[in-house]
Design a protein around this motif. Structure first.
Motif, PDB file in Angstrom:
ATOM      1  N   LEU A  87      30.928   0.876 -34.654  1.00 51.71           N
ATOM      2  CA  LEU A  87      29.846   0.557 -33.719  1.00 51.71           C
ATOM      3  C   LEU A  87      28.535   1.046 -34.334  1.00 51.71           C
ATOM      4  CD1 LEU A  87      30.212  -0.730 -30.859  1.00 51.71           C
ATOM      5  CD2 LEU A  87      29.103   1.320 -30.117  1.00 51.71           C
ATOM      6  N   ASP A  88      27.719   0.090 -34.707  1.00 51.62           N
ATOM      7  CA  ASP A  88      26.440   0.410 -35.340  1.00 51.62           C
ATOM      8  C   ASP A  88      25.311   0.325 -34.318  1.00 51.62           C
ATOM      9  OD1 ASP A  88      24.494   0.652 -37.575  1.00 51.62           O
ATOM     10  OD2 ASP A  88      23.999  -1.383 -36.938  1.00 51.62           O
ATOM     11  N   ASP A 130      31.712   4.579 -29.428  1.00 51.36           N
ATOM     12  CA  ASP A 130      32.019   4.781 -30.851  1.00 51.36           C
ATOM     13  C   ASP A 130      33.514   5.045 -30.994  1.00 51.36           C
ATOM     14  OD1 ASP A 130      29.467   4.690 -32.197  1.00 51.36           O
ATOM     15  OD2 ASP A 130      28.991   6.681 -31.406  1.00 51.36           O
ATOM     16  N   ASP A 181      31.957   0.592 -40.100  1.00 52.39           N
ATOM     17  CA  ASP A 181      31.140   1.245 -39.072  1.00 52.39           C
ATOM     18  C   ASP A 181      31.543   0.525 -37.787  1.00 52.39           C
ATOM     19  OD1 ASP A 181      29.267   2.119 -37.306  1.00 52.39           O
ATOM     20  OD2 ASP A 181      27.524   1.630 -38.537  1.00 52.39           O
ATOM     21  N   GLU A 208      33.399   5.400 -40.296  1.00 51.35           N
ATOM     22  CA  GLU A 208      32.303   6.338 -40.036  1.00 51.35           C
ATOM     23  C   GLU A 208      32.762   7.453 -39.102  1.00 51.35           C
ATOM     24  OE1 GLU A 208      29.085   4.801 -37.669  1.00 51.35           O
ATOM     25  OE2 GLU A 208      27.829   6.526 -38.067  1.00 51.35           O
ATOM     26  N   GLU A 209      33.680   7.127 -38.204  1.00 48.93           N
ATOM     27  CA  GLU A 209      34.075   8.079 -37.162  1.00 48.93           C
ATOM     28  C   GLU A 209      35.179   9.050 -37.592  1.00 48.93           C
ATOM     29  OE1 GLU A 209      32.160   8.389 -34.724  1.00 48.93           O
ATOM     30  OE2 GLU A 209      31.068   6.546 -35.153  1.00 48.93           O
TER      31      GLU A 209
HETATM   32 MN    MN Z   1      28.394   3.714 -36.058  1.00 47.52          MN
END
Ligand code: MN
Ligand code: AHG
Ligand code: MN
Length: 321
Positions: free
Chosen positions: A105-106, A61, A103, A84-85
């Motif tokens: 890494l989903d 992530d 996002d 997101e991070e």
């Molecule tokens: Mn993610």
């Protein structure tokens, strides 16, 4: 078969700022893909950290976020980034006209067990250029997105884009390190037989969702199943399969997650735009996802998306009060 560059040339977009942004996303996804393919177990584990939403953060992530932020911060067209991070928005070039929400890494809980993951991007124009991005700039309705992209790192790596009312898919050729247009003009079948929901939540979801899932489990007159259940736990992978085959993805409100699990701005909105341009539909049960005005940058929502007839069937349960 047209390469990524040839496609944008043919669309006369190859000199546009959007193309430069898409190129950064493309290059970032190739770097992320390389790390996934190398499969070094040390990269594919938890970082031991939790994010502001109290979720476990995987090493990848952070790596994926850094790769993409690095590229975006060098892009003159990008004014600000929401990830997101990161709790707060990240500044880009004050003079840039574009904003990106992502996002990086989903499906990251799937990394350590070799199951497909993705990256998701929402790209839109900033109202007033010449000033630094503020949170308010990101609180736009999904219908105002200029373009949406996801990359699915699956059995093949696929770049899917919603642009100018159409959806196209490009597949990465690993030898040439280039994407090629393999799925032009994608249309989601108007009906399907796949339903995707985390059944572990079924006792704590709204009655309309229970009614729909029960309907999916009905047998036909010959005693055969009418639907099949599939849930990977990576939104991008679940949506992509349903897009190609016909199906519905549901992440409803639950007692654990009263606002749902998925984030409106950088998970649901881009997927909802792709669905719309591919002739499918999305909703939170009450409202079209693309019409929702976010109040906060990391806001969550219930999410229903997929084949029109399946989404309508589910929404009918809400109407039959
Ligand atoms: Mn993610
Ligand atoms: P992320 O890895 O970006 O936090 O997203 C995970 C999301 C989504 O991809 C998936 O559909 C959903 O979380 C799965 O949630 P459950 O584990 O509750 O089923
Ligand atoms: Mn996600």
């Amino acid at each position: 078969m047209l390469s990524f560059n040839q496609f944008f040339e043919s669309e006369k977009l190859n000199h546009s700022p959007i193309f430069n942004i898409l190129n950064d996303i493309k290059n970032g996804s190739i770097l992320i893909n390389n790390i996934l393919l190398n499969g070094n177990p040390n990269d594919l584990v938890s970082s031991g950290l939790k994010n502001i939403q109290e979720e476990n953060v995987q090493k990848l992530d952070i790596i994926a976020n850094n790769i993409l932020l690095d590229l975006f911060q060098k892009n003159e067209s990008i004014n600000g980034i929401l990830s997101e991070e990161n709790e707060n928005i990240i500044q880009g070039n004050k003079k840039g006209n574009y904003l990106i929400a992502m996002d990086p890494l989903d499906g990251s809980s799937n990394i350590s067990v070799n199951i497909p993951v993705g990256s998701i991007f929402s790209i839109f124009k900033k109202k007033n250029s010449g000033s630094s991005a503020i949170e308010e700039d990101f609180l736009k309705k999904g219908k105002d997105q200029e373009c949406a992209v996801y990359i699915l790192y699956g059995t093949a790596t696929i770049f899917v884009i919603a642009l100018n009312n159409k959806v196209h898919g490009f597949t990465l050729n690993l030898e040439k390190k280039e994407f090629y247009l393999t799925y032009p003009n994608i249309n989601i079948p108007e009906n399907g037989n796949i339903y995707s929901i985390n059944e572990g939540n079924i006792r704590s979801v709204e009655k309309e969702i229970k009614q729909y899932v029960n309907y999916c489990k009905k047998l036909n007159n010959n005693g055969k199943r009418t639907h099949t259940g599939r849930f990977i736990g990576s939104l991008v992978a679940d949506f992509h399969r349903n897009m190609m085959k016909g199906g519905i993805f549901i992440y409803p409100k639950t007692s654990d997650k009263p606002n749902g699990q998925l984030r409106l701005i950088y998970e649901c909105n881009p997927i909802a735009l792709i669905a719309k341009y591919a002739n499918a539909k999305s909703s939170d049960g009450a409202q079209n996802i693309l019409e929702k005005k976010p109040k906060t940058i990391h806001e969550r929502t219930a999410f229903i998306v997929g084949s029109i007839k399946m989404v309508d069937k589910l929404l009918n349960f809400y109407k039959n009060e």
